[in-house]
Enzyme design. Structure first.
Site, mmCIF file in Angstrom:
data_model
loop_
_atom_site.group_PDB
_atom_site.id
_atom_site.type_symbol
_atom_site.label_atom_id
_atom_site.label_comp_id
_atom_site.label_asym_id
_atom_site.label_seq_id
_atom_site.Cartn_x
_atom_site.Cartn_y
_atom_site.Cartn_z
ATOM 1 N N SER A 37 5.480 42.362 35.932
ATOM 2 C CA SER A 37 6.169 41.124 35.165
ATOM 3 C C SER A 37 6.442 40.018 36.603
ATOM 4 C CB SER A 37 7.580 41.275 34.816
ATOM 5 O OG SER A 37 7.166 42.059 33.653
ATOM 6 N N HIS A 68 1.856 40.995 29.887
ATOM 7 C CA HIS A 68 0.926 41.936 30.574
ATOM 8 C C HIS A 68 -0.332 41.526 29.724
ATOM 9 C CE1 HIS A 68 3.460 45.164 32.479
ATOM 10 N NE2 HIS A 68 4.237 44.504 31.765
ATOM 11 N N HIS A 90 2.567 51.742 29.157
ATOM 12 C CA HIS A 90 3.776 52.192 28.952
ATOM 13 C C HIS A 90 3.812 53.376 28.050
ATOM 14 C CE1 HIS A 90 4.248 48.252 30.374
ATOM 15 N NE2 HIS A 90 5.160 48.607 31.050
ATOM 16 N N TYR A 92 6.516 53.954 26.002
ATOM 17 C CA TYR A 92 7.012 53.798 25.169
ATOM 18 C C TYR A 92 6.222 52.789 23.952
ATOM 19 C CZ TYR A 92 7.418 48.813 27.295
ATOM 20 O OH TYR A 92 7.219 47.827 28.037
ATOM 21 N N GLU A 93 4.955 52.508 24.606
ATOM 22 C CA GLU A 93 3.964 51.876 23.614
ATOM 23 C C GLU A 93 3.384 52.865 22.887
ATOM 24 O OE1 GLU A 93 1.568 48.436 25.434
ATOM 25 O OE2 GLU A 93 2.130 49.753 27.378
ATOM 26 N N ALA A 120 9.211 45.049 36.993
ATOM 27 C CA ALA A 120 10.336 44.611 36.626
ATOM 28 C C ALA A 120 11.643 45.586 36.417
ATOM 29 C CB ALA A 120 10.518 43.822 35.281
ATOM 30 N N MET A 218 10.863 51.138 33.076
ATOM 31 C CA MET A 218 10.192 52.123 32.414
ATOM 32 C C MET A 218 8.498 52.116 32.725
ATOM 33 S SD MET A 218 11.767 50.066 29.192
ATOM 34 C CE MET A 218 13.497 49.660 28.961
ATOM 35 N N SER A 219 8.374 52.261 34.223
ATOM 36 C CA SER A 219 6.962 52.313 34.404
ATOM 37 C C SER A 219 6.839 52.786 35.886
ATOM 38 C CB SER A 219 6.193 50.753 34.428
ATOM 39 O OG SER A 219 6.878 50.077 35.476
ATOM 40 N N ASN A 242 17.337 41.744 36.157
ATOM 41 C CA ASN A 242 18.659 41.871 35.466
ATOM 42 C C ASN A 242 19.584 42.817 36.220
ATOM 43 O OD1 ASN A 242 16.718 43.587 33.557
ATOM 44 N ND2 ASN A 242 18.667 44.426 33.520
ATOM 45 N N HIS A 254 14.716 40.912 26.782
ATOM 46 C CA HIS A 254 13.483 40.683 27.556
ATOM 47 C C HIS A 254 13.233 39.231 28.032
ATOM 48 C CE1 HIS A 254 9.423 41.949 28.494
ATOM 49 N NE2 HIS A 254 8.831 41.206 27.947
#
Length: 279
Positions: A37, A68, A90, A92-93, A120, A218-219, A242, A254
């Site tokens: 990001s 992305h 990811h 989570y996808e 990010a 998360m990556s 954040n 997001h």
């Protein structure tokens, strides 16, 4: 999880062969940069030679996350031939970690020696502020479904790989020095992986902080583990987009992540370019 080595290697080899055939002059990059990001503008700063949608590459998954783009770029950047992954995959996808990291195996097949990961992340360290950068010196992977689970790919690495120096120490020092020399505010610290897609709870953040984490996301960790397994040197930088739950007074969104990634984009791109030039 890799259950069939032959099938997995067929996917790796098919993708590598497809990409290699797109390089008309035969000069294969030794560097791969993952544009997390805020890093998308870096592609416009390079001399683009080839752009390949992920959907065209055999065996590649599709990136579904806003921000992305989903293409592999071959370009000249700061005097170096590089691959750029504009978008990543990811857990989570819905993808297994062995699928999320397939591109790293493909890069190894193509002769890549340096993987520059960007992401990010939520800041846990009290001294961190949104839109600042953090050089990743180590990670916490307790919540990561290991991308090495299942049959070992002996062609790339050993069954039980050492994790002492996943993030190359010399690369970490170089990134910090380059940032300081060029007026870029940078932290260094430990990145904790969480599966997502939900943001972490305040209690989880406090636990991660007690473990020594400075940022959470998360990556990156599955990719870094596979790169280390392949013998690829890793450099990694987080954009603190954040403050994490319980530290931030605001509800996490997001939109905030994308806004602060955009604010940090200039420093992020400059640091990557400085690093690539120094190699």
């Amino acid at each position: 999880m890799i259950t069939d080595v032959n099938t997995y290697m067929e996917a790796v080899n098919s993708a590598a062969s497809f990409i290699r055939n797109k390089i008309s002059d035969g000069i294969e990059p030794k560097i791969c940069i993952v544009l997390g990001s805020g890093l998308a503008p870096l592609a416009s700063m390079a001399e683009e030679l080839v752009s390949i949608p992920y959907s065209d590459i055999p065996g590649f998954p599709i990136s579904t996350v806003p921000g992305h783009e989903g293409r592999l770029i071959i370009a000249n950047l700061e005097g170096k031939r590089v691959f750029m992954m504009s978008g990543r995959f990811h857990y989570y996808e819905g993808y297994d970690t062995s699928v999320c990291t397939l591109y790293v195996r493909v890069m190894a097949k193509l002769g890549v020696e340096t993987l520059f990961l960007t992401n990010a992340a939520g800041g846990i360290g009290e001294e961190m502020n949104p839109a600042e950068l953090m050089v990743i010196t180590d990670h916490i992977s307790f919540f990561c479904d290991s991308p090495l689970r299942g049959a070992n790919l002996d062609e790339f690495g050993v069954r039980f790989p050492d994790q002492t120096q996943v993030y190359d120490h010399e690369y970490c020092s170089r990134l910090i020095e380059l940032a300081e020399e060029n007026g870029i505010n940078v932290h260094d610290g430990i990145y904790a992986y969480c599966r997502g897609p939900q943001y972490e709870s305040p209690a989880e953040i406090q636990a991660l902080k007690m473990w020594g984490a400075s940022a959470v996301g998360m990556s990156t960790v599955p990719e870094a583990i596979v790169a280390a397994h392949c013998g690829i040197k890793v450099a990694a930088v987080s954009c603190i987009t954040n403050l994490a739950a319980g530290i931030s007074p605001n509800k996490l969104t997001h939109e905030e992540v994308m806004e602060n990634a955009s604010k940090a984009s200039s420093n992020s791109c400059n640091l990557v370019k400085l690093f690539i030039k120094s190699l």
